[in-house]
Motif scaffolding. Structure first.
Motif, PDB file in Angstrom:
ATOM      1  N   LYS A  52      51.191   6.839  -3.712  1.00 24.25           N
ATOM      2  CA  LYS A  52      50.399   5.636  -3.539  1.00 24.25           C
ATOM      3  C   LYS A  52      50.674   4.662  -4.526  1.00 24.25           C
ATOM      4  O   LYS A  52      50.601   4.830  -5.660  1.00 24.25           O
ATOM      5  CB  LYS A  52      48.733   5.820  -3.401  1.00 24.25           C
ATOM      6  CG  LYS A  52      48.518   6.693  -2.108  1.00 24.25           C
ATOM      7  CD  LYS A  52      48.448   6.104  -0.871  1.00 24.25           C
ATOM      8  CE  LYS A  52      48.169   6.924   0.075  1.00 24.25           C
ATOM      9  NZ  LYS A  52      46.737   6.960   0.292  1.00 24.25           N
ATOM     10  N   LEU A  53      51.109   3.212  -4.238  1.00 25.58           N
ATOM     11  CA  LEU A  53      51.224   2.171  -4.908  1.00 25.58           C
ATOM     12  C   LEU A  53      49.927   1.405  -5.210  1.00 25.58           C
ATOM     13  O   LEU A  53      49.256   0.837  -4.148  1.00 25.58           O
ATOM     14  CB  LEU A  53      52.318   1.252  -4.504  1.00 25.58           C
ATOM     15  CG  LEU A  53      53.008   0.174  -5.483  1.00 25.58           C
ATOM     16  CD1 LEU A  53      54.495  -0.095  -5.301  1.00 25.58           C
ATOM     17  CD2 LEU A  53      52.024  -1.128  -5.379  1.00 25.58           C
ATOM     18  N   THR A 102      47.867   9.951 -12.011  1.00 26.54           N
ATOM     19  CA  THR A 102      48.331   8.559 -11.886  1.00 26.54           C
ATOM     20  C   THR A 102      49.529   8.320 -13.187  1.00 26.54           C
ATOM     21  O   THR A 102      49.079   9.146 -14.277  1.00 26.54           O
ATOM     22  CB  THR A 102      47.231   7.686 -12.042  1.00 26.54           C
ATOM     23  OG1 THR A 102      46.264   7.660 -11.096  1.00 26.54           O
ATOM     24  CG2 THR A 102      47.759   6.071 -12.173  1.00 26.54           C
ATOM     25  N   PHE A 103      50.486   7.500 -12.773  1.00 30.92           N
ATOM     26  CA  PHE A 103      51.238   7.232 -14.069  1.00 30.92           C
ATOM     27  C   PHE A 103      51.847   5.779 -13.657  1.00 30.92           C
ATOM     28  O   PHE A 103      51.651   5.431 -12.656  1.00 30.92           O
ATOM     29  CB  PHE A 103      52.731   8.340 -13.980  1.00 30.92           C
ATOM     30  CG  PHE A 103      53.305   8.571 -12.795  1.00 30.92           C
ATOM     31  CD1 PHE A 103      54.506   7.499 -12.218  1.00 30.92           C
ATOM     32  CD2 PHE A 103      52.988   9.346 -11.816  1.00 30.92           C
ATOM     33  CE1 PHE A 103      55.188   7.806 -11.323  1.00 30.92           C
ATOM     34  CE2 PHE A 103      53.583   9.420 -10.747  1.00 30.92           C
ATOM     35  CZ  PHE A 103      54.462   8.817 -10.409  1.00 30.92           C
ATOM     36  N   ASN A 128      49.083   0.989  -1.228  1.00 30.06           N
ATOM     37  CA  ASN A 128      50.135   1.026  -0.457  1.00 30.06           C
ATOM     38  C   ASN A 128      50.552   2.402  -0.337  1.00 30.06           C
ATOM     39  O   ASN A 128      50.975   2.852  -1.439  1.00 30.06           O
ATOM     40  CB  ASN A 128      50.969  -0.013  -0.265  1.00 30.06           C
ATOM     41  CG  ASN A 128      50.530  -1.540   0.323  1.00 30.06           C
ATOM     42  OD1 ASN A 128      50.006  -2.160  -0.531  1.00 30.06           O
ATOM     43  ND2 ASN A 128      50.936  -1.527   1.646  1.00 30.06           N
ATOM     44  N   PRO A 129      50.865   3.091   0.749  1.00 32.18           N
ATOM     45  CA  PRO A 129      51.449   4.293   0.586  1.00 32.18           C
ATOM     46  C   PRO A 129      53.082   3.966   0.488  1.00 32.18           C
ATOM     47  O   PRO A 129      53.721   3.355   1.246  1.00 32.18           O
ATOM     48  CB  PRO A 129      51.075   5.233   2.069  1.00 32.18           C
ATOM     49  CG  PRO A 129      50.856   4.052   2.944  1.00 32.18           C
ATOM     50  CD  PRO A 129      50.059   2.907   2.032  1.00 32.18           C
ATOM     51  N   LEU A 168      51.323   4.299  -9.951  1.00 32.42           N
ATOM     52  CA  LEU A 168      51.602   5.075  -8.927  1.00 32.42           C
ATOM     53  C   LEU A 168      50.692   6.198  -8.898  1.00 32.42           C
ATOM     54  O   LEU A 168      50.632   7.113  -9.965  1.00 32.42           O
ATOM     55  CB  LEU A 168      53.345   5.695  -8.831  1.00 32.42           C
ATOM     56  CG  LEU A 168      54.136   4.556  -8.775  1.00 32.42           C
ATOM     57  CD1 LEU A 168      55.610   5.021  -8.782  1.00 32.42           C
ATOM     58  CD2 LEU A 168      54.086   3.578  -7.453  1.00 32.42           C
ATOM     59  N   VAL A 169      50.256   6.949  -7.833  1.00 29.08           N
ATOM     60  CA  VAL A 169      49.328   8.008  -7.855  1.00 29.08           C
ATOM     61  C   VAL A 169      49.671   9.062  -6.716  1.00 29.08           C
ATOM     62  O   VAL A 169      50.093   8.709  -5.519  1.00 29.08           O
ATOM     63  CB  VAL A 169      47.708   7.409  -7.095  1.00 29.08           C
ATOM     64  CG1 VAL A 169      46.687   8.668  -7.193  1.00 29.08           C
ATOM     65  CG2 VAL A 169      47.351   6.339  -8.196  1.00 29.08           C
ATOM     66  N   GLU A 170      49.687  10.241  -7.384  1.00 32.05           N
ATOM     67  CA  GLU A 170      49.983  11.311  -6.304  1.00 32.05           C
ATOM     68  C   GLU A 170      48.740  12.245  -5.674  1.00 32.05           C
ATOM     69  O   GLU A 170      48.099  12.798  -6.632  1.00 32.05           O
ATOM     70  CB  GLU A 170      50.873  12.539  -7.452  1.00 32.05           C
ATOM     71  CG  GLU A 170      51.373  13.690  -6.493  1.00 32.05           C
ATOM     72  CD  GLU A 170      52.187  14.602  -7.200  1.00 32.05           C
ATOM     73  OE1 GLU A 170      52.751  15.437  -6.662  1.00 32.05           O
ATOM     74  OE2 GLU A 170      52.186  14.440  -8.708  1.00 32.05           O
TER      75      GLU A 170
END
Length: 575
Positions: A521-522, A487-488, A529-530, A464-466
């Motif tokens: 963001k996945l 990212t995490f 994908n948002p 998952l990205v912020e």
């Protein structure tokens, strides 16, 4: 050892010597005080030590003042044990060793009492001595339950022996001082408290729950008494000559030294609390205390079911079916997400044997690569070993629509707590099932029973990205999608109750990362994908489980199955 203004005088000579000794300790280092206390109690229990009635009274006084130390260690255990296994072991050992030190010292004094049967002074101290032994037996049971450990039969026989001695002397209901400042108790009351805590805990209470229940039991057990006649055909009983705790009566005849316990007063108190909490939740649904009340309501409902004098088994969410076999297991959010993300980013490659002379010869002679399957199995085994739970595969005892009952080695069970994530799969197969540990019970010295609630039968590791504010749109590097930002790791889940069910999708993320409606963001090796977080489903110290929604109305949320289809080719999934 620590140099706290020691004197050569024996600190357990009498009550005043104890008070002077305790005053010499610092007040902000419970572990240092604990070490000195355990050492001194060990010395007075030695065979050559001099024991007298005055020294026993001094130990009683020390025992009373240790309640603050025990409380401080317990608070530290509840608050900090989850930080690391080393801290948990240190604090648990301190609590366990303190109780064992008192039990050993009291048994040494018990032998002195038996050797001075004609001494009025010694015999006068016997009721309080037995009472404190029973209290520490109850503390021993509670501390073991922190690690889901059950008493061995010899421990039950030891507890029953203490109460039998009180019965033979007919002072089991004599009023005894709980502490020098007032408050009274009886041996029977402390015996019932020690019996009921193991009965109430079926392996689904945390240390915090256990401590709360233990604190309430003193009041809950006040009206309870043991009797010679049963109150109902399914009432609880105890066999003083046996090696078990409280049991529910069956139609079979009873033999031995049996006493019955009417738990109706206790059940009534618990049900009153249940009704009160239900009313508060109903009238104040938006209160900030509602989550805590809901948790307490669930706990009290289970406790009431355990002590209900009329046998009413707690309703199961799914019927159990006996099963056999072994499963691979990965324990903990970090290891599960790390393993699945490794599988997604770096799948085991297929070797093109035709590009080497040896490979070309194999294809020419045999028409296939002889050892390709073995090579891939070996590489998968090595990768899995880096993340697998220690101790080897787990055994399956039974399954239901909602969970598993498993036998795990104690090498991992000591590190698992209620609320821990565990991923399992049939040994040698590919699909993983994700569950939450809901119940634990130590069965033997090397095996523990684990109850696992299934929350997903399809899962994949994702990033998952912020996105950074003002960052460029998504771009590709060597044909792979990329997005900039912090990212995490996370777990993307789906639970399907039937094969044709589309499944309910959700996410498990590190606890600090969850914020309601937060947009992210996945990212996998194939898709971006948002998304945004939905409602909270469950929260634990190291992870949060929440629903997930698409962050773009024009782009639907991808399914876990479609992502897995991109990650695992059909041919590889069937190997």
């Amino acid at each position: 050892m620590f140099g706290f203004h020691k004197t050569n005088r024996d600190p357990l000579t009498d009550v005043k010597a104890v008070e002077r000794w305790l005053a010499s300790f610092p007040t902000n280092d419970p572990l240092a005080i604990h070490s000195e206390l355990v050492a001194e109690l060990g010395r007075i229990a030695e065979p050559a030590a001099r024991r007298s009635p005055q020294r026993l009274e001094a130990v009683f006084h020390l025992d009373h003042h240790c309640s603050g130390l025990r409380k401080a260690l317990t608070v530290q255990y509840i608050e900090h044990a989850s930080r690391s296994s080393k801290i948990e072991h240190q604090l648990w050992s301190a609590l366990f060793d303190l109780t064992q030190a008192y039990l050993v010292a009291y048994y040494a004094f018990g032998r002195e009492v038996s050797h001075h049967a004609q001494s009025a002074k010694w015999q006068q101290l016997l009721p309080e001595l037995l009472c404190r032994q029973v209290v520490h037996m109850g503390l021993d049971a509670k501390v073991r339950l922190y690690r889901y450990e059950q008493w061995i039969p010899a421990k039950w026989a030891e507890l029953h022996g203490l109460f039998s001695l009180a019965l033979s002397r007919q002072f089991e209901r004599a009023q005894l001082r709980r502490n020098p400042n007032g408050g009274v108790t009886t041996i029977e009351h402390e015996y019932l408290v020690a019996l009921l805590l193991p009965l109430m805990n079926s392996g689904n209470m945390t240390a915090r729950h256990l401590e709360w229940v233990a604190g309430e039991l003193d009041e809950w057990c006040a009206p309870l008494r043991l009797s010679l006649e049963p109150s109902s055909v399914t009432s609880f009983f105890i066999d003083l000559g046996g090696r078990e705790g409280l049991r529910r009566r069956t139609p079979a005849p009873l033999e031995g030294r049996v006493l019955f316990l009417d738990t109706r007063p206790l059940h009534s108190v618990l049900m009153q609390n249940v009704v009160m909490l239900e009313q508060k939740i109903k009238t104040q649904p938006l209160s900030e205390r509602t989550p805590k009340r809901t948790e307490q309501l669930g706990l009290l409902t289970k406790l009431a079911s355990q002590v209900d004098p009329e046998f009413k088994p707690f309703a199961r969410r799914g019927e159990r079916t006996a099963a056999a076999g072994t499963v691979d297991a990965i324990v903990g959010f970090a290891k599960i997400s790390g393993y699945l993300r490794e599988e997604e980013q770096n799948p085991i490659p297929y070797v093109e044997h035709g590009k080497s002379f040896g490979g070309t010869m194999e294809l020419a002679v045999f028409g296939r690569a002889r050892n390709e399957a073995d090579r891939r199995v070996e590489l998968a085994r090595r990768r899995f070993a880096q993340f697998a739970a220690p101790g080897g595969p787990w055994e399956v005892k039974d399954v239901s629509q909602t969970g598993f009952r498993l036998l795990a080695p104690m090498s991992i069970a000591n590190a698992v707590t209620l609320g821990t994530l565990a991923a399992i799969r049939p040994h040698g197969q590919t699909p993983w099932t994700l569950g939450i540990v809901r119940r634990m019970k130590r069965m033997t010295a090397d095996r523990a029973e684990i109850g696992l609630q299934v929350i997903a039968n399809t899962l994949v590791g994702v990033d998952l990205v912020e996105p950074r504010k003002g960052a460029d749109d998504d771009y590709s590097v060597n044909g792979e999608p990329t997005v900039s930002g912090r990212t995490f790791h996370a777990l993307f889940l789906a639970l399907r109750k039937r094969d044709n069910d589309p499944g309910v999708q959700s996410l498990i993320v590190p606890a600090p990362e969850y914020q309601p409606a937060k947009r992210l963001k996945l990212v996998t090796s194939k898709v971006i994908n948002p998304i945004r977080f939905g409602r909270l489903l469950e929260q634990q110290p190291d992870w949060v489980w929440a629903t997930v929604e698409s962050g773009d109305q024009t782009a639907p949320l991808p399914s876990v199955q479609s992502i897995m289809g991109e990650i695992i080719p059909p041919a590889a999934a069937n190997e």
